[in-house]
Enzyme design. Structure first.
Site, PDB file in Angstrom:
ATOM      1  N   ARG A  71      65.728  20.623  62.262  1.00 16.52           N
ATOM      2  CA  ARG A  71      64.359  20.337  61.806  1.00 16.52           C
ATOM      3  C   ARG A  71      64.329  19.127  60.883  1.00 16.52           C
ATOM      4  NH1 ARG A  71      62.256  25.573  59.181  1.00 16.52           N
ATOM      5  NH2 ARG A  71      64.420  25.587  58.548  1.00 16.52           N
ATOM      6  N   ASN A  84      61.120  26.361  63.488  1.00 16.83           N
ATOM      7  CA  ASN A  84      62.005  27.258  64.222  1.00 16.83           C
ATOM      8  C   ASN A  84      61.194  28.346  64.898  1.00 16.83           C
ATOM      9  OD1 ASN A  84      64.362  25.954  63.466  1.00 16.83           O
ATOM     10  ND2 ASN A  84      64.801  27.331  61.778  1.00 16.83           N
TER      11      ASN A  84
END
Length: 90
Positions: free
Chosen positions: A18, A36
């Site tokens: 990320r 996520n």
């Protein structure tokens, strides 16, 4: 401006995916989010020009060195929501 949804599968959680996605999207100048998913994948919504999206797609196909990308699914985003600066959602 194009709006695309990406779902990235592989070893993409717990490896900084990320953060590196945020960094790359910010460098390219995209708006959107990365987060996520419960199934171990990473969801990305990106908004930008065709050339920005193309560059981002190319990067997503391999991701950062710490990750292993098995596949990337891509779809057009038909929602009307506009996004500000690219951000990481938790």
């Amino acid at each position: 401006m194009l709006k695309k949804q990406f779902v990235v599968y592989g070893i993409v959680q717990g490896v900084g995916f990320r953060y590196f996605t945020w960094k790359k999207a910010t460098e390219i100048g995209l708006n959107g989010i990365v987060k996520n998913q419960r199934d171990g994948s990473v969801y990305i919504l990106a908004e930008g020009s065709a050339s920005q999206i193309d560059s981002f797609r190319d990067w997503l196909s391999h991701g950062p060195p710490s990750a292993r990308v098995d596949r990337v699914e891509e779809n057009d985003y038909s929602g009307t929501h506009s996004f500000g600066l690219f951000s990481v959602e938790h």
